[in-house]
Write an enzyme that holds these catalytic residues in place. Sequence first.
Site, PDB file in Angstrom:
ATOM      1  N   HIS A   9     -19.530 -32.235  53.130  1.00  0.00           N
ATOM      2  CA  HIS A   9     -18.353 -31.589  53.718  1.00  0.00           C
ATOM      3  C   HIS A   9     -17.049 -32.255  53.271  1.00  0.00           C
ATOM      4  O   HIS A   9     -15.978 -31.675  53.398  1.00  0.00           O
ATOM      5  CB  HIS A   9     -18.456 -31.539  55.254  1.00  0.00           C
ATOM      6  CG  HIS A   9     -18.230 -32.844  55.949  1.00  0.00           C
ATOM      7  ND1 HIS A   9     -19.258 -33.622  56.434  1.00  0.00           N
ATOM      8  CD2 HIS A   9     -17.091 -33.513  56.252  1.00  0.00           C
ATOM      9  CE1 HIS A   9     -18.765 -34.701  57.016  1.00  0.00           C
ATOM     10  NE2 HIS A   9     -17.453 -34.660  56.920  1.00  0.00           N
ATOM     11  N   ASP A  44     -26.108 -32.901  54.502  1.00  0.00           N
ATOM     12  CA  ASP A  44     -24.685 -33.145  54.244  1.00  0.00           C
ATOM     13  C   ASP A  44     -24.497 -34.315  53.275  1.00  0.00           C
ATOM     14  O   ASP A  44     -23.927 -35.342  53.634  1.00  0.00           O
ATOM     15  CB  ASP A  44     -23.986 -33.413  55.581  1.00  0.00           C
ATOM     16  CG  ASP A  44     -22.471 -33.326  55.465  1.00  0.00           C
ATOM     17  OD1 ASP A  44     -21.977 -32.857  54.428  1.00  0.00           O
ATOM     18  OD2 ASP A  44     -21.790 -33.740  56.418  1.00  0.00           O
ATOM     19  N   GLY A 122     -12.635 -39.213  59.035  1.00  0.00           N
ATOM     20  CA  GLY A 122     -12.227 -40.132  57.980  1.00  0.00           C
ATOM     21  C   GLY A 122     -13.309 -41.146  57.651  1.00  0.00           C
ATOM     22  O   GLY A 122     -13.307 -41.750  56.584  1.00  0.00           O
ATOM     23  N   ASN A 123     -14.251 -41.339  58.577  1.00  0.00           N
ATOM     24  CA  ASN A 123     -15.394 -42.207  58.304  1.00  0.00           C
ATOM     25  C   ASN A 123     -16.498 -41.489  57.532  1.00  0.00           C
ATOM     26  O   ASN A 123     -17.435 -42.120  57.053  1.00  0.00           O
ATOM     27  CB  ASN A 123     -15.996 -42.749  59.613  1.00  0.00           C
ATOM     28  CG  ASN A 123     -15.200 -43.895  60.199  1.00  0.00           C
ATOM     29  OD1 ASN A 123     -14.350 -43.682  61.053  1.00  0.00           O
ATOM     30  ND2 ASN A 123     -15.463 -45.106  59.742  1.00  0.00           N
ATOM     31  N   SER A 124     -16.397 -40.177  57.426  1.00  0.00           N
ATOM     32  CA  SER A 124     -17.448 -39.398  56.780  1.00  0.00           C
ATOM     33  C   SER A 124     -17.732 -39.907  55.373  1.00  0.00           C
ATOM     34  O   SER A 124     -16.817 -40.149  54.590  1.00  0.00           O
ATOM     35  CB  SER A 124     -17.044 -37.923  56.703  1.00  0.00           C
ATOM     36  OG  SER A 124     -16.992 -37.340  57.974  1.00  0.00           O
ATOM     37  N   LEU A 178     -39.261 -21.485  60.970  1.00  0.00           N
ATOM     38  CA  LEU A 178     -39.771 -20.292  61.630  1.00  0.00           C
ATOM     39  C   LEU A 178     -38.586 -19.394  61.958  1.00  0.00           C
ATOM     40  O   LEU A 178     -37.808 -19.689  62.859  1.00  0.00           O
ATOM     41  CB  LEU A 178     -40.530 -20.683  62.908  1.00  0.00           C
ATOM     42  CG  LEU A 178     -41.244 -19.550  63.653  1.00  0.00           C
ATOM     43  CD1 LEU A 178     -42.315 -18.916  62.764  1.00  0.00           C
ATOM     44  CD2 LEU A 178     -41.882 -20.082  64.931  1.00  0.00           C
ATOM     45  N   VAL A 180     -37.396 -16.904  63.652  1.00  0.00           N
ATOM     46  CA  VAL A 180     -37.440 -15.979  64.779  1.00  0.00           C
ATOM     47  C   VAL A 180     -36.439 -16.421  65.844  1.00  0.00           C
ATOM     48  O   VAL A 180     -36.047 -17.585  65.906  1.00  0.00           O
ATOM     49  CB  VAL A 180     -38.848 -15.892  65.415  1.00  0.00           C
ATOM     50  CG1 VAL A 180     -39.864 -15.377  64.423  1.00  0.00           C
ATOM     51  CG2 VAL A 180     -39.272 -17.238  65.974  1.00  0.00           C
TER      52      VAL A 180
END
Length: 207
Positions: A9, A44, A122-124, A178, A180
């Site tokens: 991201h 991610d 910002g730590n991402s 699955l 559903v």
Amino acid sequence: DGYIVTNKHVVSDDKGQYTAILNDRAHLGQKYKATVIARDPNNDVAILKIDQHSLPFLTFGDSSTLQVGQTAIAIGYALGEFDNSVSKGVISGLSRSIQAQDRRSIEQLKGLIQTDAAINPGNSGGPLLDIGGMVIGMNTAVANAQSIGFALPSNYVKLIYDQVRATGKITGIERPFLGVRYQVVTPELQRTKNLPYDYGMLIVQGA
């Protein structure tokens, strides 16, 4: 050797141009064009590359040995303002599942490390370290509450990194799904839908 691991991201714009600013003594403040090599279709994670070699690096630890209560140290660019911010906490939980959302997408992330080390926007993409400085996770998301942050485990991130080093792409990891929609059957739902049972799951029509 110029490979950079971060969150998908962080570099989600296919048309965006990205720059890495180095912070080691030999290259302090130097800027390099960063090319997005691959984005993980399932999680991610993204791998970037800059045209530079002989750079300092962190070593992946084994996230399968983590225990709740052990020390965790998060590093990042907190709030996009405070570079190289370090926060300390503990591993609060393991194998967590969350729904992570940004302006572009919503992802179901599983197997995450939960920590109370302060993780902010910002730590991402920054590392989550153990007390020995080994990378045990990659900071990924925060809950809408205090002292609840999440990181992808290092074993998964290393798997993706090694795959890109070897093949130049991410093939993804097959996961069962699955497809559903369902509701938990309760006595109230049984009466409403005139069902023969008051337990189990009721398959419902998709949107």
